[in-house]
Motif scaffolding. Sequence first.
Motif, PDB file in Angstrom:
ATOM      1  N   ALA A  30       0.837  -1.199   0.000  1.00 56.72           N
ATOM      2  CA  ALA A  30       0.000   0.000   0.000  1.00 56.72           C
ATOM      3  C   ALA A  30       0.871   1.247   0.000  1.00 56.72           C
ATOM      4  O   ALA A  30       1.958   1.273   0.573  1.00 56.72           O
ATOM      5  N   TRP A  31       0.383   2.280  -0.670  1.00 50.93           N
ATOM      6  CA  TRP A  31       1.056   3.580  -0.626  1.00 50.93           C
ATOM      7  C   TRP A  31       0.001   4.660  -0.796  1.00 50.93           C
ATOM      8  O   TRP A  31      -1.154   4.374  -1.116  1.00 50.93           O
ATOM      9  N   GLN A  32       0.381   5.890  -0.557  1.00 49.52           N
ATOM     10  CA  GLN A  32      -0.574   6.990  -0.606  1.00 49.52           C
ATOM     11  C   GLN A  32      -0.339   7.807  -1.869  1.00 49.52           C
ATOM     12  O   GLN A  32       0.615   8.585  -1.949  1.00 49.52           O
ATOM     13  N   ALA A  33      -1.181   7.622  -2.875  1.00 51.39           N
ATOM     14  CA  ALA A  33      -1.048   8.383  -4.111  1.00 51.39           C
ATOM     15  C   ALA A  33      -1.539   9.811  -3.885  1.00 51.39           C
ATOM     16  O   ALA A  33      -2.572  10.020  -3.243  1.00 51.39           O
ATOM     17  N   PRO A  34      -0.821  10.801  -4.415  1.00 52.86           N
ATOM     18  CA  PRO A  34      -1.303  12.177  -4.274  1.00 52.86           C
ATOM     19  C   PRO A  34      -2.588  12.368  -5.065  1.00 52.86           C
ATOM     20  O   PRO A  34      -2.792  11.746  -6.109  1.00 52.86           O
ATOM     21  N   LYS A  35      -3.462  13.221  -4.571  1.00 52.22           N
ATOM     22  CA  LYS A  35      -4.746  13.442  -5.222  1.00 52.22           C
ATOM     23  C   LYS A  35      -4.548  14.152  -6.552  1.00 52.22           C
ATOM     24  O   LYS A  35      -3.924  15.204  -6.621  1.00 52.22           O
ATOM     25  N   PHE A  36      -5.086  13.567  -7.606  1.00 48.10           N
ATOM     26  CA  PHE A  36      -4.966  14.152  -8.941  1.00 48.10           C
ATOM     27  C   PHE A  36      -5.902  15.345  -9.050  1.00 48.10           C
ATOM     28  O   PHE A  36      -7.109  15.235  -8.844  1.00 48.10           O
ATOM     29  N   THR A  37      -5.340  16.495  -9.380  1.00 49.98           N
ATOM     30  CA  THR A  37      -6.118  17.732  -9.448  1.00 49.98           C
ATOM     31  C   THR A  37      -6.531  18.106 -10.863  1.00 49.98           C
ATOM     32  O   THR A  37      -7.127  19.154 -11.083  1.00 49.98           O
ATOM     33  N   GLY A  38      -6.207  17.258 -11.831  1.00 54.71           N
ATOM     34  CA  GLY A  38      -6.621  17.511 -13.203  1.00 54.71           C
ATOM     35  C   GLY A  38      -5.654  18.387 -13.971  1.00 54.71           C
ATOM     36  O   GLY A  38      -4.617  18.823 -13.455  1.00 54.71           O
ATOM     37  N   LEU A  39      -5.998  18.658 -15.212  1.00 55.74           N
ATOM     38  CA  LEU A  39      -5.161  19.495 -16.082  1.00 55.74           C
ATOM     39  C   LEU A  39      -5.508  20.958 -15.840  1.00 55.74           C
ATOM     40  O   LEU A  39      -6.320  21.563 -16.551  1.00 55.74           O
ATOM     41  N   ALA A  44      -2.694  23.439 -17.756  1.00 62.78           N
ATOM     42  CA  ALA A  44      -4.032  23.690 -18.292  1.00 62.78           C
ATOM     43  C   ALA A  44      -4.185  23.081 -19.679  1.00 62.78           C
ATOM     44  O   ALA A  44      -3.246  23.069 -20.485  1.00 62.78           O
ATOM     45  N   GLU A  45      -5.384  22.573 -19.947  1.00 57.60           N
ATOM     46  CA  GLU A  45      -5.640  21.888 -21.211  1.00 57.60           C
ATOM     47  C   GLU A  45      -5.308  22.781 -22.402  1.00 57.60           C
ATOM     48  O   GLU A  45      -5.617  23.969 -22.424  1.00 57.60           O
ATOM     49  N   ASN A  46      -4.671  22.172 -23.422  1.00 56.74           N
ATOM     50  CA  ASN A  46      -4.345  22.883 -24.657  1.00 56.74           C
ATOM     51  C   ASN A  46      -4.124  21.862 -25.768  1.00 56.74           C
ATOM     52  O   ASN A  46      -4.137  20.660 -25.528  1.00 56.74           O
ATOM     53  N   SER A  47      -3.907  22.355 -26.986  1.00 59.18           N
ATOM     54  CA  SER A  47      -3.668  21.481 -28.141  1.00 59.18           C
ATOM     55  C   SER A  47      -2.370  21.862 -28.855  1.00 59.18           C
ATOM     56  O   SER A  47      -2.250  21.699 -30.068  1.00 59.18           O
ATOM     57  N   LYS A  48      -1.394  22.339 -28.106  1.00 61.19           N
ATOM     58  CA  LYS A  48      -0.169  22.864 -28.705  1.00 61.19           C
ATOM     59  C   LYS A  48       0.718  21.784 -29.321  1.00 61.19           C
ATOM     60  O   LYS A  48       1.625  22.091 -30.097  1.00 61.19           O
ATOM     61  N   LEU A  49       0.451  20.505 -28.982  1.00 66.44           N
ATOM     62  CA  LEU A  49       1.247  19.419 -29.528  1.00 66.44           C
ATOM     63  C   LEU A  49       0.507  18.658 -30.627  1.00 66.44           C
ATOM     64  O   LEU A  49       1.057  17.749 -31.239  1.00 66.44           O
ATOM     65  N   ALA A  50      -0.726  19.040 -30.919  1.00 67.79           N
ATOM     66  CA  ALA A  50      -1.526  18.308 -31.893  1.00 67.79           C
ATOM     67  C   ALA A  50      -0.973  18.481 -33.303  1.00 67.79           C
ATOM     68  O   ALA A  50      -0.431  19.529 -33.659  1.00 67.79           O
ATOM     69  N   ASP A 258       6.052  17.723  -7.955  1.00 62.88           N
ATOM     70  CA  ASP A 258       5.275  16.639  -7.366  1.00 62.88           C
ATOM     71  C   ASP A 258       3.880  16.610  -7.971  1.00 62.88           C
ATOM     72  O   ASP A 258       3.399  17.602  -8.542  1.00 62.88           O
ATOM     73  N   ASN A 259       3.224  15.460  -7.821  1.00 65.93           N
ATOM     74  CA  ASN A 259       1.841  15.290  -8.257  1.00 65.93           C
ATOM     75  C   ASN A 259       1.649  15.705  -9.715  1.00 65.93           C
ATOM     76  O   ASN A 259       0.723  16.447 -10.061  1.00 65.93           O
ATOM     77  N   LEU A 260       2.541  15.210 -10.577  1.00 65.84           N
ATOM     78  CA  LEU A 260       2.419  15.504 -12.000  1.00 65.84           C
ATOM     79  C   LEU A 260       1.161  14.851 -12.569  1.00 65.84           C
ATOM     80  O   LEU A 260       0.665  13.862 -12.032  1.00 65.84           O
ATOM     81  N   PRO A 261       0.631  15.386 -13.672  1.00 61.64           N
ATOM     82  CA  PRO A 261      -0.649  14.889 -14.191  1.00 61.64           C
ATOM     83  C   PRO A 261      -0.545  13.582 -14.967  1.00 61.64           C
ATOM     84  O   PRO A 261      -1.562  13.080 -15.455  1.00 61.64           O
ATOM     85  N   ALA A 262       0.663  13.027 -15.094  1.00 58.14           N
ATOM     86  CA  ALA A 262       0.855  11.773 -15.816  1.00 58.14           C
ATOM     87  C   ALA A 262       2.196  11.190 -15.383  1.00 58.14           C
ATOM     88  O   ALA A 262       2.899  11.757 -14.538  1.00 58.14           O
ATOM     89  N   TYR A 263       2.550  10.041 -15.989  1.00 57.20           N
ATOM     90  CA  TYR A 263       3.797   9.365 -15.616  1.00 57.20           C
ATOM     91  C   TYR A 263       4.996  10.069 -16.251  1.00 57.20           C
ATOM     92  O   TYR A 263       5.134  10.054 -17.485  1.00 57.20           O
ATOM     93  N   PRO A 264       5.891  10.648 -15.465  1.00 58.47           N
ATOM     94  CA  PRO A 264       7.049  11.339 -16.042  1.00 58.47           C
ATOM     95  C   PRO A 264       8.067  10.359 -16.591  1.00 58.47           C
ATOM     96  O   PRO A 264       8.340   9.323 -15.992  1.00 58.47           O
ATOM     97  N   ASP A 265       8.643  10.694 -17.737  1.00 56.66           N
ATOM     98  CA  ASP A 265       9.552   9.781 -18.424  1.00 56.66           C
ATOM     99  C   ASP A 265      10.900  10.465 -18.659  1.00 56.66           C
ATOM    100  O   ASP A 265      11.567  10.875 -17.704  1.00 56.66           O
ATOM    101  N   ASN A 266      11.318  10.622 -19.915  1.00 58.14           N
ATOM    102  CA  ASN A 266      12.643  11.157 -20.210  1.00 58.14           C
ATOM    103  C   ASN A 266      12.802  12.619 -19.822  1.00 58.14           C
ATOM    104  O   ASN A 266      11.857  13.410 -19.910  1.00 58.14           O
ATOM    105  N   LEU A 267      14.019  12.957 -19.435  1.00 59.98           N
ATOM    106  CA  LEU A 267      14.426  14.336 -19.200  1.00 59.98           C
ATOM    107  C   LEU A 267      15.553  14.665 -20.170  1.00 59.98           C
ATOM    108  O   LEU A 267      16.424  13.835 -20.420  1.00 59.98           O
ATOM    109  N   SER A 268      15.546  15.882 -20.714  1.00 58.83           N
ATOM    110  CA  SER A 268      16.629  16.315 -21.597  1.00 58.83           C
ATOM    111  C   SER A 268      16.818  17.818 -21.454  1.00 58.83           C
ATOM    112  O   SER A 268      15.849  18.561 -21.251  1.00 58.83           O
TER     113      SER A 268
END
Length: 373
Positions: A30-39, A44-50, A258-268
């Motif tokens: 068991a562990w305590q996941a941080p509460k997801f607060t949304g985008l 904030a939601e956007n389409s800059k990568l579409a 902390d409490n990122l909105p998704a799974y963090p992966d590569n850093l560059s």
Amino acid sequence: MKKVLWIPMVLVLALTAYLAFWPVPIQPVAWQAPKFTGLTGAYAENSKLADPATIDLEGGVGPESVTLAPDGKLYMGVIGGNILRLAAVGGAPETFVNTGGRPLGLTVDAQGNLIVADAFKGLLSIAADGKQTVLLRAGADAEVSFPNAVAVSSSGKIYFTDSSRRFPAAYWGSTNEAAMLEVFEQLASGRVMEYDPQTKHVRVVADRLSLPNGIVLSSDETRLLVSESGRYRIWQIAASADRLDLSQPSESARVLLDNLPAYPDNLSRGLNGRIWLGLAGQRNVLDQMADRPFLRQMILRIPRFMWSMPKPFGHVLAFTEDGVVVADLQDPTGQSPTTTGATETAEHLYIHNVDGKGLGWLRRQRFEAGLKP
């Protein structure tokens, strides 16, 4: 009639016993996941990568990590072991070498060698002529278990993430499978490690991370920035730390994001002090099962085709060394491959992915307007 009635009861009991007791490879805690607060806020939601432009990799799949080398070419590892290279401004990809494994993180050392974290083979050094040297072997009984990302200091020391001691990628035959098991279990068996090519000495910098992933050095090379995929956060760790237990408070490490909105992966490292981060999968029902290990075991007993998977969602962001988010680019259309990182050049932003057949990119004019000073 009574015999007929017994049949569904037996089937129900058999199914219940299967879901409750069939052996699975994880020993979840068991562990305590941080509460997801949304985008919201910086995310904030956007389409800059579409709808990015895409370079066809001509059969290559999954450029999970991409690095720009001093020769002006982009290098990337794909499924099947090939390391591809291509001109940064276009052109057809060519195969540089095949490692025989699954090359993930890549960078270049001062001698011009390509340093590769190959999840199946280990930590590799590949010379300009293609000659490969295994610096550290990977495997269940080897020096490292699941090499993932890599960074090289000006002194030549190599820092890399070992994503899971419990689930070696080579043993499970898939980086995705090994990573999933590490995250489901939450025993936090991953490490940050240092290898000195001069002395051949390898040491553990920090331990007790849940799927440590991307890694970069700070500008003064005194600290390491490390993404911890299984806990949705970015760490800042002293490069001089030795066997630091990150399950305990320490002056040698702090959580930067902390409490990122998704799974963090590569850093560059990008331009003007920016650090780019790929977000490789959205928060999901695992958050609700954080304190219910038994449910995570049950999920693994359900056939994968029955799993409810979230819609693909492209997402990369940039932040500064003090943890200020300065860019956030999203593709909510469901057309984006799983975004694992980004590589910034003078003219383009190249989007890493773990399962696509091409390499996406944006022109600078498209994304720089949204950069915060």
